[in-house]
Design a protein around this motif. Sequence first.
Motif, mmCIF file in Angstrom:
data_model
loop_
_atom_site.group_PDB
_atom_site.id
_atom_site.type_symbol
_atom_site.label_atom_id
_atom_site.label_comp_id
_atom_site.label_asym_id
_atom_site.label_seq_id
_atom_site.Cartn_x
_atom_site.Cartn_y
_atom_site.Cartn_z
ATOM 1 N N LYS A 292 8.926 -5.304 1.013
ATOM 2 C CA LYS A 292 9.167 -4.684 -0.287
ATOM 3 C C LYS A 292 9.434 -5.741 -1.354
ATOM 4 C CE LYS A 292 10.885 -0.329 1.614
ATOM 5 N NZ LYS A 292 12.031 0.571 1.800
ATOM 6 N N GLU A 293 10.065 -6.837 -0.944
ATOM 7 C CA GLU A 293 10.278 -7.937 -1.873
ATOM 8 C C GLU A 293 8.960 -8.570 -2.285
ATOM 9 O OE1 GLU A 293 13.029 -10.750 -0.297
ATOM 10 O OE2 GLU A 293 14.719 -9.346 -0.269
ATOM 11 N N VAL A 294 8.017 -8.605 -1.340
ATOM 12 C CA VAL A 294 6.686 -9.128 -1.657
ATOM 13 C C VAL A 294 6.042 -8.294 -2.761
ATOM 14 C CG1 VAL A 294 4.346 -9.485 -0.773
ATOM 15 C CG2 VAL A 294 6.320 -10.142 0.621
ATOM 16 N N LEU A 295 6.180 -6.968 -2.655
ATOM 17 C CA LEU A 295 5.638 -6.078 -3.682
ATOM 18 C C LEU A 295 6.318 -6.315 -5.027
ATOM 19 C CD1 LEU A 295 5.446 -2.764 -1.619
ATOM 20 C CD2 LEU A 295 3.511 -4.111 -2.419
ATOM 21 N N GLN A 296 7.639 -6.477 -5.010
ATOM 22 C CA GLN A 296 8.381 -6.728 -6.244
ATOM 23 C C GLN A 296 7.951 -8.049 -6.868
ATOM 24 O OE1 GLN A 296 11.524 -4.609 -7.431
ATOM 25 N NE2 GLN A 296 10.217 -5.439 -9.063
ATOM 26 N N TYR A 297 7.796 -9.067 -6.032
ATOM 27 C CA TYR A 297 7.381 -10.392 -6.516
ATOM 28 C C TYR A 297 5.971 -10.322 -7.110
ATOM 29 C CZ TYR A 297 6.180 -15.358 -6.442
ATOM 30 O OH TYR A 297 5.774 -16.622 -6.795
ATOM 31 N N ALA A 298 5.094 -9.566 -6.463
ATOM 32 C CA ALA A 298 3.714 -9.444 -6.939
ATOM 33 C C ALA A 298 3.658 -8.805 -8.319
ATOM 34 C CB ALA A 298 2.891 -8.644 -5.946
ATOM 35 N N GLU A 299 4.595 -7.891 -8.575
ATOM 36 C CA GLU A 299 4.646 -7.289 -9.916
ATOM 37 C C GLU A 299 5.124 -8.320 -10.933
ATOM 38 O OE1 GLU A 299 6.987 -3.842 -12.487
ATOM 39 O OE2 GLU A 299 7.880 -4.749 -10.692
ATOM 40 N N TRP A 300 6.188 -9.028 -10.601
ATOM 41 C CA TRP A 300 6.740 -9.998 -11.547
ATOM 42 C C TRP A 300 5.758 -11.117 -11.868
ATOM 43 C CZ3 TRP A 300 11.914 -10.358 -8.377
ATOM 44 C CH2 TRP A 300 12.680 -9.228 -8.653
ATOM 45 N N GLU A 301 5.120 -11.651 -10.828
ATOM 46 C CA GLU A 301 4.244 -12.815 -10.994
ATOM 47 C C GLU A 301 2.780 -12.434 -11.244
ATOM 48 O OE1 GLU A 301 5.398 -15.902 -11.137
ATOM 49 O OE2 GLU A 301 7.431 -15.049 -10.899
ATOM 50 N N ARG A 302 2.501 -11.153 -11.245
ATOM 51 C CA ARG A 302 1.135 -10.664 -11.482
ATOM 52 C C ARG A 302 0.123 -11.266 -10.495
ATOM 53 N NH1 ARG A 302 0.752 -10.527 -18.152
ATOM 54 N NH2 ARG A 302 2.574 -9.180 -18.447
ATOM 55 N N THR A 303 0.553 -11.339 -9.256
ATOM 56 C CA THR A 303 -0.319 -11.855 -8.209
ATOM 57 C C THR A 303 -0.967 -10.704 -7.447
ATOM 58 O OG1 THR A 303 1.552 -11.945 -6.670
ATOM 59 C CG2 THR A 303 1.046 -13.938 -7.903
ATOM 60 N N VAL A 304 -1.928 -11.031 -6.586
ATOM 61 C CA VAL A 304 -2.679 -10.032 -5.820
ATOM 62 C C VAL A 304 -2.175 -10.006 -4.383
ATOM 63 C CG1 VAL A 304 -4.971 -9.378 -4.982
ATOM 64 C CG2 VAL A 304 -4.694 -10.301 -7.292
ATOM 65 N N VAL A 305 -2.060 -8.795 -3.827
ATOM 66 C CA VAL A 305 -1.660 -8.647 -2.433
ATOM 67 C C VAL A 305 -2.685 -7.756 -1.731
ATOM 68 C CG1 VAL A 305 0.799 -8.984 -2.783
ATOM 69 C CG2 VAL A 305 -0.180 -6.692 -3.048
ATOM 70 N N HIS A 306 -2.729 -7.890 -0.409
ATOM 71 C CA HIS A 306 -3.593 -7.001 0.377
ATOM 72 C C HIS A 306 -2.732 -5.878 0.925
ATOM 73 C CE1 HIS A 306 -5.976 -5.427 3.725
ATOM 74 N NE2 HIS A 306 -7.029 -5.869 3.057
ATOM 75 N N LEU A 307 -3.135 -4.633 0.626
ATOM 76 C CA LEU A 307 -2.367 -3.470 1.046
ATOM 77 C C LEU A 307 -3.144 -2.637 2.056
ATOM 78 C CD1 LEU A 307 -1.028 -2.234 -2.433
ATOM 79 C CD2 LEU A 307 0.114 -3.746 -0.797
ATOM 80 N N SER A 308 -2.414 -2.143 3.045
ATOM 81 C CA SER A 308 -2.970 -1.144 3.965
ATOM 82 C C SER A 308 -2.456 0.201 3.481
ATOM 83 C CB SER A 308 -2.503 -1.411 5.395
ATOM 84 O OG SER A 308 -2.959 -2.669 5.836
ATOM 85 N N ILE A 309 -3.391 1.072 3.062
ATOM 86 C CA ILE A 309 -3.010 2.322 2.418
ATOM 87 C C ILE A 309 -3.698 3.495 3.098
ATOM 88 C CG2 ILE A 309 -3.044 3.654 0.267
ATOM 89 C CD1 ILE A 309 -3.090 1.022 -1.265
ATOM 90 N N ASN A 310 -2.901 4.495 3.432
ATOM 91 C CA ASN A 310 -3.446 5.746 3.938
ATOM 92 C C ASN A 310 -3.315 6.787 2.830
ATOM 93 O OD1 ASN A 310 -4.577 7.174 6.258
ATOM 94 N ND2 ASN A 310 -2.742 8.428 6.135
ATOM 95 N N ALA A 311 -4.419 7.478 2.508
ATOM 96 C CA ALA A 311 -4.413 8.409 1.384
ATOM 97 C C ALA A 311 -5.029 9.738 1.766
ATOM 98 C CB ALA A 311 -5.169 7.795 0.203
ATOM 99 N N ARG A 312 -4.723 10.740 0.957
ATOM 100 C CA ARG A 312 -5.378 12.030 1.045
ATOM 101 C C ARG A 312 -6.177 12.209 -0.229
ATOM 102 N NH1 ARG A 312 -4.308 15.166 5.048
ATOM 103 N NH2 ARG A 312 -4.979 17.029 3.937
ATOM 104 N N VAL A 313 -7.494 12.366 -0.083
ATOM 105 C CA VAL A 313 -8.396 12.345 -1.232
ATOM 106 C C VAL A 313 -9.251 13.608 -1.253
ATOM 107 C CG1 VAL A 313 -10.228 11.047 -2.404
ATOM 108 C CG2 VAL A 313 -8.481 9.822 -1.091
ATOM 109 N N LEU A 314 -9.361 14.203 -2.428
ATOM 110 C CA LEU A 314 -10.258 15.338 -2.646
ATOM 111 C C LEU A 314 -11.221 14.935 -3.751
ATOM 112 C CD1 LEU A 314 -11.116 18.256 -2.094
ATOM 113 C CD2 LEU A 314 -9.437 18.992 -3.792
ATOM 114 N N ASP A 315 -12.511 14.823 -3.411
ATOM 115 C CA ASP A 315 -13.496 14.262 -4.324
ATOM 116 C C ASP A 315 -13.022 12.858 -4.701
ATOM 117 O OD1 ASP A 315 -14.909 16.618 -4.074
ATOM 118 O OD2 ASP A 315 -13.999 17.511 -5.852
ATOM 119 N N ASP A 316 -12.818 12.582 -5.972
ATOM 120 C CA ASP A 316 -12.339 11.262 -6.381
ATOM 121 C C ASP A 316 -10.854 11.270 -6.728
ATOM 122 O OD1 ASP A 316 -14.908 10.177 -6.155
ATOM 123 O OD2 ASP A 316 -15.438 10.809 -8.179
ATOM 124 N N ASP A 317 -10.196 12.375 -6.451
ATOM 125 C CA ASP A 317 -8.803 12.531 -6.834
ATOM 126 C C ASP A 317 -7.886 12.188 -5.654
ATOM 127 O OD1 ASP A 317 -6.539 13.169 -8.204
ATOM 128 O OD2 ASP A 317 -6.794 15.333 -8.102
#
Length: 333
Positions: A292-317
Amino acid sequence: MTKKLAIKTEEDAFEAIKTFLAGQPLKGDIHLEGWPKLRVRLVGDKFEASITPSVMKSFLELQNLVYKSYALAQYGTEDTRRLSKEERDELEIEVKVEEGSSIFEVDFQEVLIKFAEKVGENMTPEMTAITILGLGVLWVGKTSYTAYLNHRKDVRLSEAKTEEQRDMLTAIQEQSKQETARLEALTKLLVRQPALEQVSRQTYDARTEMLRGFATADEATVDGVTVSGDVAHELITNARRKAAEKRLDGYYRILRVDSSNPDEFRVKVRKHKGILEFEAVVEDMSLDAEKKEVLQYAEWERTVVHLSINARVLDDDIKQATILGVVRANPPE
């Protein structure tokens, strides 16, 4: 003088669509003459030259379908927030109630003409014409409406638990051979025109919500196709399309971190080298404090991170997204 191809009926529209599918040029500029129109007759004590909130919501769903169709054609998204007040006003439908009756009519001719004027700047004349024809048969065509009813009938028959349900559903009129042939042409058009295929999916949802309102009547007749209120209730059961699971792993920028809720760690992300933005939740059980600190740091420093994300999608939403993993990483060039 440019020759005009008059479209007065759904049959005329499908003849032009078949010409397009055959690779032949349309013989003149499309000219709508009294088509398309939606005509609804509702029978019941509440429907005597009046409209109930439930039925009003049905027509609002139809209006929203028009806006979504325009947003897809003009902006490549179904997000109607992109539309200006001027665009909304020009694409507004009018629902007329015949005096002393329960008949409602919506004339889409002027709406489609305005639609063509506004999107025509970004399309060839032929693509504009075929888009207008496709929208007309999707929004209010009898062929697409009966196809929806028969699809829902087949689904509900497979789910029916009582003989009474099955008897009620089998009473729904089957499509005629002519309607079946037209549906085949429409299906081919949707394959050729992906934007219309997206509209078709939105039309399915709009019809479900419209039928929900019409189901408050004893009987509803839409363009000559009649279903009872009981049958309508049966058809709309479990009819809404559901969001599907989808992985959205990739490189992201962190736009905002919100840890104000002790039970939920939420972030807003944007796809690296893309325009996709959405909010995602990081559950306490998913990531440790260091991640979570990595995410916070990425916001502050405007850096890029690789995320593993599981989503529920309907069409493009993106209906829901959960971050399962985060790694400091340099994105590929």
